[in-house]
Write an enzyme that holds these catalytic residues in place. Structure first.
Site, PDB file in Angstrom:
ATOM      1  N   ASP A  72      -4.032   2.303  -1.790  1.00  0.00           N
ATOM      2  CA  ASP A  72      -3.320   3.463  -2.327  1.00  0.00           C
ATOM      3  C   ASP A  72      -4.256   4.660  -2.321  1.00  0.00           C
ATOM      4  OD1 ASP A  72      -1.554   1.436  -2.801  1.00  0.00           O
ATOM      5  OD2 ASP A  72      -1.287   1.836  -4.928  1.00  0.00           O
ATOM      6  N   SER A  78       0.846  -1.187   0.000  1.00  0.00           N
ATOM      7  CA  SER A  78       0.000   0.000   0.000  1.00  0.00           C
ATOM      8  C   SER A  78       0.880   1.234   0.000  1.00  0.00           C
ATOM      9  CB  SER A  78      -0.861   0.037   1.272  1.00  0.00           C
ATOM     10  OG  SER A  78      -1.783  -1.025   1.312  1.00  0.00           O
ATOM     11  N   SER A  94      -3.541  -3.506  -2.627  1.00  0.00           N
ATOM     12  CA  SER A  94      -2.839  -2.302  -2.199  1.00  0.00           C
ATOM     13  C   SER A  94      -3.873  -1.257  -1.783  1.00  0.00           C
ATOM     14  CB  SER A  94      -2.003  -1.770  -3.369  1.00  0.00           C
ATOM     15  OG  SER A  94      -0.942  -0.971  -2.911  1.00  0.00           O
TER      16      SER A  94
END
Lengths: 382, 382, 382, 382
Positions: D294, D254, D292
């Site tokens: 993000d 991440s 992830s």
């Protein structure tokens, strides 16, 4: 007097049939648990009390929700509020734990307690696999409750989850809804359901709300301007020092709508269902106030995703978005949301909270008289 | 008989005041032009007629809209329909031309004609600067009209734009609304407005709708279940060969809501206003049908963006999203949308279209009687 | 000299294998047709010429696309552009016709022609069922082409659709890409594909781009700053009267990415794939310019939706979003997008357009030398 | 050896100038505070240690952030993660407190502590006005740290906020970044900035990242495939019992990007800036992995919103989205994000964590040699 639900008075919202309990638990597998905290009275001592709050747990099914996630969606109607981990649900389309309802300030502590509850059951979490992403939603009970105190404890969160059960759902000033008000009347938790005819698959849509929004003159019950007529009925008593922004907060408020269905819906389709909850809210009079945190948390119990999965693909059933089925699902959401809000009002009795503030219960006899005045002759005492 | 607007009957939606004309044109600068096409009768010959269609132009202000763009937003309520260049408005937050309303199939031709209209006035387009991004929205008039024929011509588009004017707005079966139906009654264009009190800035919110949605039993007028009571009143006559999916299309339908305001709103705030149009639609009975193309196109006349601009920054006024102003803007949207839909019904008379299909006008006397029956004693003949 | 593709020079983007043709047509069933229009030279006469434009049709499969729709998604990366009917795809999640690429101004006429093409094949449209919602996307060729003229005719649209075929895809200055430029070099259509290993299902991801974006100093080829090194190589020749906003338009530009896969993806998952196209674009140097219309149009050939469907539910296969499969699909999108852009450059030769403007082809030998200078020793003449 | 930043090695990303500290604090008023927790070694005892974690506070300005909120935006790039109260920022467009970065499991406790910090300073909260909506973002440090223990205490949160200061920012394995890894090297916090030329207003864009994503073979440094070349350099040592899903988590990871600017941007424009962070991440090699989380959290220090405000409107400055200014802001985001990720790598030394797992620091000499091999001759020892 045990307060009635809308149906007990002959107020029948819409044209579709409800499920057995007329509750979110009519969707097979769904369970609801409440912990209600009422303690102390008189002057607010921030951080101490009086306490009028609680927590509600909605479990999408009875198995391990982390290992066997449900397809889910979170819809922001008006975003002045919080649903934890909403972004993850937007992205991945699943819900992996109980849906918790509480007050605004208690969100972090409830989320933290949900982590504890799961770690105790699944020691691999945080060691060999990722952890639970708790879903906690909120409305503010600061009109009646010492919100600063964040009075819901870890053990009470555990109890809400552990005590969740199917069947009839307790409504009114219970669980997360304990200290809430709606249209300037006492409110809390309300629920309702709709069941589609067998030729449309016999699917069920269940709604549970924690209602905390609206300004009294707006309240409509099945089209009748009850709020406008009751504008001079016991107002929400406010202490003289209630400042203007406090009034605004109350007038606007928030609502969390939890939407369950056994119809096999993808996240996109759940979002489409969720969006129709706004129609149900509007039919009770809401203009969706500026500082309202209005969210719909939706899930399909029949679309599951395993946490551990070595296959490349799933085989998913999905409703056809054409013709009668999808429209009946939409109608179900509109009708059940409208009725769940009404139930949250009808089932809530007058409550005295911090600083002796009073949230009056919606008066039953007066409401019946108004319904009759506006042509709803079938409405009657329970 | 000249058909009345809702107010002419004593049906007063909500609690706020309307503007002078109770129309979108109450927002200073806004202009509306209609071209109405009614020709032929009897058997449908696809591509030939009969014709029951048209085009409506809404101009946000009277200057060059390309050189002096308005802050705008497009909100998808249910996306079974088209608003051209919506993605550009999402990204850049402005509208740079007239907003055109027509039927579904005519969208490309109307868009192409808008380009021609602009190129004739601005020969730099496509040579030294970019071209106009036309905004054309639609609902389907295929129940009454030969939609295959795409009968709106280039010259008729020019005429709709060139004839746009302020003041009272013609409603009912005119312009883009010519061949539309709503709740199984004849409908078309409707408009309404709300004006805020001076202490809230005296801002105006204007709504214009092209309505084409709903199923008769759903229709509510100010909370009264008029549609349910009129379920046996002249049904939408359908020829025996009308297939099931045709019925579905009609039952669901679509609506375009154009929202104008002189309150200085950013695109984000316009989206928040636009979202409340759904509440207004819900209050007329809509469940937001599955195959409905329901969009709100919103703009603020007082937030402009120059096409040519050598400065680094603008200085923008913007409404404070706290307290009474923003909530009154929201209420205005809810009330004016509800009333605009009702006006689109009240102002539309019975129309016979292709294959002698009949869309009955909402019956005035019967409606008045129903309003009285449901406690709205003040309703009266115009 | 027949210009090479990136691979012909030993430029191998990423680590995954491409499909047989290294083209979008490697996804079984996908067809591509181009109509290229090059006519006239010298001084621009708006509406007349010179002409450097065209139209490209991408067909998701070989059957009737209206009766047998594909699951689809449209992602806005930067919205200064148009994809018609994007809102309907957002809502309903399907694409029901060919995807057409052309220049900005020709969008309405191409959309109108697509309607004609369908009506000729399905006379029920607009009579007993709804019509096609055309999907037309665009970038602006006004640097080289008389965009005002909207030179693509109805018959040429028919031809693009009718001539669409599988197998190798023509790249460079063809079809909708005829008049485009990218990183201040001549560009147009480019394509590439990636094929997953059998143990990951052997799925294919195909990309086709119409590239028209970027500023030369930004251009990177497999990490090598080719654009910065070629900053003094033949600039895009502009006539002395090219105004500043024209330069800006060119510098920013636009790109349409069409993403096809036979992996069974829902609309939500297609959006997740589509989003990774931005990574591929960024790796060629793009900062996603302000006035760029950057869209991804994605579809899954193996998730179909019948137009007529009497069932209540579908049974859909869907990729598991966990582990290696989904990440390899993502990598495929990144790699194939990067390579498709490079192919659109490598395959496009120098073109002279309106007002004798020149868009130079990316110089092959100089590029090879630069790749070697930056450590890519394996790069070689084709 | 004190580890260098990218610039110390002659690695100059992009073409724009950085601010004085090449840090997010170059945006006037922005402050950063870290609390770093490193304790114990050897075998993981879940809930006890070893501890490799911390918390970072980013304050948009030095005044009361609740009473003087900043315009803000949260952008989901890939949503497998959490940013608390993101929905409220989407709706209302402001951020009203410090932005806290920590590990995934500690999010609720940090949020709860932020409430305490504010209540101590503003006793009206929860009594006469609403409370703070904490913004807490996270990445997972479970590869090196006992994440189950949630080791960040209330007092440590207070200290991170109270110690926040302007000037140079400590990077690497500090604060929330203490236990993170990126491209299979040790990473943590990184920052960079860009300053626009005076003729473009002299605005600054500052980026701070907490990086925890990527698979080593993907790592690119200024276009050079450093990761591919270092594939056999000390791998992330994993204990033999690390299960497959653990590997996947690490490979995907991440990143949180915090974006500050003094350019006067609305929420919509901040979202447009934020979106370009993805380009910067892609240029370091990321494909934006499936699991992830993000997110970009963006704010403008020069667009403020007072908590108490009796006016009807604000007067806001806003950047013109045309021409050079907006594109330079976009470039700034791309360049500063790329450089901030590289700094998070360069500044992080090898760390040994739970179960003696080792995350190796990016080797400086080897990287310099690779940069030279790939034509970047100016790269040198610090």
């Amino acid at each position: 007097m045990k307060r009635p639900r809308a149906r007990d008075l002959g107020i029948n919202i819409g044209r579709m049939k409800s499920g057995r309990y007329n509750a979110i638990t009519d969707v097979a597998g769904v369970r609801v648990g409440h912990v209600t905290l009422i303690d102390g009275q008189g002057k607010l001592v921030p951080g101490k009390g009086p306490i009028r709050t609680g927590v509600t747990a909605i479990l999408p099914h009875g198995s391990d929700l982390f290992l066997d996630k449900v397809t889910g969606a979170v819809l922001r109607i008006n975003g002045f509020g919080e649903v934890t981990n909403a972004e993850q649900i937007h992205e991945m389309g699943f819900i992996e734990g109980p849906i918790m309802l509480t007050n605004t300030w208690n969100v972090p502590r409830v989320a933290d307690a949900v982590i504890d509850w799961y770690v105790a059951r699944n020691p691999a979490m945080g060691v060999t696999t990722w952890g639970i992403s708790p879903v906690v939603a909120e409305t503010s009970d600061m009109f009646l409750n010492d919100i600063v105190g964040r009075h819901v404890t870890r053990e009470q969160v555990f109890r809400a989850i552990d005590s969740a059960k199917d069947g009839a759902v307790e409504e009114g000033a219970v669980g997360g809804g304990t200290g809430m008000t709606c249209y300037d009347f006492k409110s809390g938790i309300g629920t309702a359901s709709r069941k589609l005819p067998d030729k449309l698959g016999g699917y069920t849509v269940g709604i549970l709300v924690q209602s905390n929004f609206g300004w009294r003159p707006q309240l409509m019950i099945d089209g009748v301007p009850v709020g406008r007529e009751l504008i001079d009925y016991k107002p929400l008593r406010r202490t003289s020092d209630t400042p203007p922004e406090m009034k605004r907060d109350i007038d606007s408020g928030s609502i969390i709508v939890v939407l369950a269905t056994d119809a096999p819906c993808s996240t996109r389709i759940l979002n489409r269902l969720a969006m129709r909850a706004q129609n149900g809210l509007a039919r009770t009079g809401s203009h969706t106030g500026n500082t309202s945190g209005d969210f719909v948390i939706a899930f399909s119990t029949t679309r599951r995703k395993k946490h551990f999965n070595d296959r490349l693909t799933y085989l998913f059933e999905q409703v056809v978005e054409e013709g009668d089925l999808i429209n009946h699902l939409f109608w179900s959401v509109v009708e059940a949301t409208e009725e769940a809000v009404l139930n949250s009002l009808f089932k809530s009795d007058t409550m005295v909270g911090i600083d002796d503030r009073v949230a009056p219960g919606l008066p039953i006899e007066e409401t019946i008289a108004l319904m009759k005045k506006y042509g709803h002759k079938q409405v009657h005492l329970p």
